[in-house]
Motif scaffolding. Sequence first.
Motif, PDB file in Angstrom:
ATOM      1  N   MET A   1       0.793  -1.286   0.013  1.00  0.00           N
ATOM      2  CA  MET A   1       0.156  -0.226  -0.152  1.00  0.00           C
ATOM      3  C   MET A   1       0.892   1.460   0.138  1.00  0.00           C
ATOM      4  N   PRO A   2       2.079   1.221   0.310  1.00  0.00           N
ATOM      5  CA  PRO A   2       2.891   2.556   0.378  1.00  0.00           C
ATOM      6  C   PRO A   2       3.042   2.966  -1.081  1.00  0.00           C
ATOM      7  N   GLY A   3       2.966   2.232  -2.024  1.00  0.00           N
ATOM      8  CA  GLY A   3       3.151   2.630  -3.380  1.00  0.00           C
ATOM      9  C   GLY A   3       1.650   3.404  -3.748  1.00  0.00           C
ATOM     10  N   GLN A   4       0.561   3.230  -2.974  1.00  0.00           N
ATOM     11  CA  GLN A   4      -0.524   3.863  -3.237  1.00  0.00           C
ATOM     12  C   GLN A   4      -0.423   5.248  -2.728  1.00  0.00           C
ATOM     13  N   ALA A   5       0.253   5.504  -1.582  1.00  0.00           N
ATOM     14  CA  ALA A   5       0.161   6.889  -0.947  1.00  0.00           C
ATOM     15  C   ALA A   5       0.873   7.679  -1.835  1.00  0.00           C
ATOM     16  N   LYS A   6       2.155   7.208  -2.494  1.00  0.00           N
ATOM     17  CA  LYS A   6       3.229   7.714  -3.316  1.00  0.00           C
ATOM     18  C   LYS A   6       2.325   8.307  -4.574  1.00  0.00           C
ATOM     19  N   SER A   7       1.761   7.265  -5.191  1.00  0.00           N
ATOM     20  CA  SER A   7       0.771   7.710  -6.377  1.00  0.00           C
ATOM     21  C   SER A   7      -0.111   8.610  -5.934  1.00  0.00           C
ATOM     22  N   SER A   8      -0.948   8.621  -4.809  1.00  0.00           N
ATOM     23  CA  SER A   8      -2.007   9.536  -4.354  1.00  0.00           C
ATOM     24  C   SER A   8      -1.483  10.938  -4.288  1.00  0.00           C
ATOM     25  N   ASN A   9      -0.247  10.996  -3.629  1.00  0.00           N
ATOM     26  CA  ASN A   9       0.664  12.238  -3.563  1.00  0.00           C
ATOM     27  C   ASN A   9       0.965  12.705  -4.987  1.00  0.00           C
ATOM     28  N   ARG A  10       1.197  12.044  -5.849  1.00  0.00           N
ATOM     29  CA  ARG A  10       1.525  12.717  -7.202  1.00  0.00           C
ATOM     30  C   ARG A  10       0.202  12.992  -7.940  1.00  0.00           C
ATOM     31  N   ASP A  11      -0.707  12.336  -7.636  1.00  0.00           N
ATOM     32  CA  ASP A  11      -1.977  12.828  -8.299  1.00  0.00           C
ATOM     33  C   ASP A  11      -2.531  14.120  -7.899  1.00  0.00           C
ATOM     34  N   ALA A  12      -2.256  14.336  -6.194  1.00  0.00           N
ATOM     35  CA  ALA A  12      -2.620  15.469  -5.789  1.00  0.00           C
ATOM     36  C   ALA A  12      -1.779  16.734  -6.337  1.00  0.00           C
ATOM     37  N   GLN A  13      -0.613  16.299  -6.593  1.00  0.00           N
ATOM     38  CA  GLN A  13       0.309  17.566  -6.943  1.00  0.00           C
ATOM     39  C   GLN A  13       0.055  17.960  -8.446  1.00  0.00           C
ATOM     40  N   SER A  14      -0.491  17.029  -9.109  1.00  0.00           N
ATOM     41  CA  SER A  14      -0.824  17.242 -10.605  1.00  0.00           C
ATOM     42  C   SER A  14      -1.990  17.963 -10.677  1.00  0.00           C
ATOM     43  N   ILE A  15      -2.738  18.228  -9.675  1.00  0.00           N
ATOM     44  CA  ILE A  15      -4.139  19.115  -9.800  1.00  0.00           C
ATOM     45  C   ILE A  15      -3.691  20.570 -10.032  1.00  0.00           C
ATOM     46  N   GLU A  16      -4.396  20.998 -11.048  1.00  0.00           N
ATOM     47  CA  GLU A  16      -4.415  22.563 -11.420  1.00  0.00           C
ATOM     48  C   GLU A  16      -4.541  23.256 -10.051  1.00  0.00           C
ATOM     49  N   PRO A  17      -4.047  24.314  -9.593  1.00  0.00           N
ATOM     50  CA  PRO A  17      -4.276  25.145  -8.432  1.00  0.00           C
ATOM     51  C   PRO A  17      -6.051  25.450  -8.191  1.00  0.00           C
ATOM     52  N   ASP A  18      -6.500  25.897  -9.472  1.00  0.00           N
ATOM     53  CA  ASP A  18      -7.948  26.179  -9.339  1.00  0.00           C
ATOM     54  C   ASP A  18      -8.669  25.200  -8.962  1.00  0.00           C
ATOM     55  N   ASP A  19      -8.345  23.976  -9.621  1.00  0.00           N
ATOM     56  CA  ASP A  19      -9.154  22.745  -9.339  1.00  0.00           C
ATOM     57  C   ASP A  19      -9.017  22.079  -7.891  1.00  0.00           C
ATOM     58  N   ARG A  20      -7.686  22.309  -7.504  1.00  0.00           N
ATOM     59  CA  ARG A  20      -7.412  22.038  -6.061  1.00  0.00           C
ATOM     60  C   ARG A  20      -8.020  22.952  -5.234  1.00  0.00           C
ATOM     61  N   ALA A  21      -8.280  24.257  -5.394  1.00  0.00           N
ATOM     62  CA  ALA A  21      -9.166  25.162  -4.368  1.00  0.00           C
ATOM     63  C   ALA A  21     -10.711  24.851  -4.570  1.00  0.00           C
ATOM     64  N   ALA A  22     -10.997  24.390  -5.768  1.00  0.00           N
ATOM     65  CA  ALA A  22     -12.518  24.047  -5.866  1.00  0.00           C
ATOM     66  C   ALA A  22     -12.562  22.631  -5.114  1.00  0.00           C
ATOM     67  N   LEU A  23     -11.718  21.882  -5.171  1.00  0.00           N
ATOM     68  CA  LEU A  23     -11.792  20.664  -4.370  1.00  0.00           C
ATOM     69  C   LEU A  23     -12.000  20.559  -2.784  1.00  0.00           C
ATOM     70  N   LEU A  24     -11.028  21.432  -2.153  1.00  0.00           N
ATOM     71  CA  LEU A  24     -10.887  21.942  -1.184  1.00  0.00           C
ATOM     72  C   LEU A  24     -12.174  22.689  -0.685  1.00  0.00           C
ATOM     73  N   ASP A  25     -12.851  23.440  -1.387  1.00  0.00           N
ATOM     74  CA  ASP A  25     -13.894  24.187  -0.753  1.00  0.00           C
ATOM     75  C   ASP A  25     -14.965  23.123  -1.021  1.00  0.00           C
ATOM     76  N   GLU A  26     -15.222  22.178  -1.795  1.00  0.00           N
ATOM     77  CA  GLU A  26     -16.234  20.913  -1.780  1.00  0.00           C
ATOM     78  C   GLU A  26     -16.000  20.200  -0.603  1.00  0.00           C
ATOM     79  N   ILE A  27     -14.602  19.878  -0.330  1.00  0.00           N
ATOM     80  CA  ILE A  27     -14.618  19.145   1.002  1.00  0.00           C
ATOM     81  C   ILE A  27     -14.821  19.826   2.285  1.00  0.00           C
ATOM     82  N   ALA A  28     -14.886  21.155   2.311  1.00  0.00           N
ATOM     83  CA  ALA A  28     -15.105  21.991   3.421  1.00  0.00           C
ATOM     84  C   ALA A  28     -16.518  21.923   3.569  1.00  0.00           C
ATOM     85  N   ARG A  29     -17.384  22.200   2.340  1.00  0.00           N
ATOM     86  CA  ARG A  29     -19.047  21.939   2.409  1.00  0.00           C
ATOM     87  C   ARG A  29     -19.460  20.642   2.715  1.00  0.00           C
ATOM     88  N   GLN A  30     -18.971  19.685   2.488  1.00  0.00           N
ATOM     89  CA  GLN A  30     -19.108  18.145   2.672  1.00  0.00           C
ATOM     90  C   GLN A  30     -18.771  18.062   4.335  1.00  0.00           C
TER      91      GLN A  30
END
Length: 77
Positions: A1-30
């Motif tokens: 499973m450690p490989g998954q965490a690294k993969s997830s980190n890479r996926d999170a880093q590849s998200i555009e800043p605007d998309d990341r902000a929108a996702l964080l807003d959605e998480i806050a609303r949820q």
Amino acid sequence: MPGQAKSSNRDAQSIEPDDRAALLDEIARQKEEIQRLRDLLIARDAELGAAKGRLAELTEHSPRLRSAVRRLGGRRG
């Protein structure tokens, strides 16, 4: 499973800043919605507890009331 965490980190880093902000807003609303629903559930649980207590109280007094009604009804006749 450690490989998954690294993969997830890479996926999170590849998200555009605007998309990341929108996702964080959605998480806050949820999280807010979860908290609201949790509060409603707690309130309903308290109401249910009060209703169960009242039912137990009425059930406890019920036989005495029936007995009193029978005694009073028997005196009329």
